[in-house]
Design an enzyme around this catalytic site. Sequence first.
Site, short mmCIF file in Angstrom:
data_model
loop_
_atom_site.label_atom_id
_atom_site.label_comp_id
_atom_site.label_asym_id
_atom_site.label_seq_id
_atom_site.Cartn_x
_atom_site.Cartn_y
_atom_site.Cartn_z
N GLU A 25 0.77 -1.14 0.14
CA GLU A 25 -0.04 0.09 0.01
C GLU A 25 1.01 1.28 -0.03
O GLU A 25 0.60 2.24 -0.72
CB GLU A 25 -1.07 -0.09 1.36
CG GLU A 25 -1.95 -0.82 1.09
CD GLU A 25 -3.27 -0.55 0.39
OE1 GLU A 25 -3.13 0.35 -0.58
OE2 GLU A 25 -4.20 -1.35 0.50
N ASP A 56 10.96 7.14 -0.12
CA ASP A 56 11.04 7.35 -1.45
C ASP A 56 11.83 8.77 -1.74
O ASP A 56 12.10 9.57 -0.82
CB ASP A 56 9.71 7.27 -2.37
CG ASP A 56 8.70 8.58 -1.90
OD1 ASP A 56 8.99 9.72 -1.91
OD2 ASP A 56 7.58 8.01 -1.32
N GLY A 101 -5.41 2.19 0.06
CA GLY A 101 -4.81 3.42 0.37
C GLY A 101 -3.98 3.48 1.76
O GLY A 101 -4.14 2.38 2.51
N SER A 103 -4.81 4.85 4.60
CA SER A 103 -5.66 4.84 5.75
C SER A 103 -5.44 3.34 6.28
O SER A 103 -5.65 3.13 7.75
CB SER A 103 -7.00 5.38 5.82
OG SER A 103 -7.72 4.60 4.74
#
Length: 192
Positions: A25, A56, A101, A103
């Site tokens: 995710e 990243d 996502g 969350s």
Amino acid sequence: MDHLRRIAAGPAEFAPGGAGHLVLEVIAYAADEAESRGGGRCVVTLHADGSVSVADDGRGTDTRVDERGRPVKKPVMATKDLRFFDSPHTERLPDGHPRRGMSVVAALSEWLLHTNRRADGAWTQRYEHGVPVTGLTPVPPDGTTGTVVHFLPADQGHGPAPTGDDLTRWAEHWPHLAVRLDDRRMPTSDHS
């Protein structure tokens, strides 16, 4: 809160395979950023305490400054990502399960630290079980941009952490993103 409770009540539904799915995710956002820029990198670190971080080299999470000069970011960690969460046509992650996502990662983690570095500033914020427990705390700039999501899965017994082979196989799904594993769980690890 209802959204976070729904996720917490169904870890097998929202994170089939456990920690590996949670990592995917997070990587999916790094892959989106890499694709929009024509390439990028991320490092998945497995920490000795059972936590995982994904760092990243993108532009960082979109952050704006309000009328009082305070940073305001998109609430991506604690709220439903409307592009994916309830969409019947959502993309599938490399494990074959639907993308939901960030969350999901936040709600299924004991804690999560979101560190954001943008050209115009850097900050970090802590969440516990998906709920922000700090505001945006400034961090010193270091000349880089990007996002680090560091989290401790709430149920560490629910599925193993990803291996280097898993990441290599999964990374083929995202040709614009180079993914590297740094396994710090064992003192004798070669940190490959």
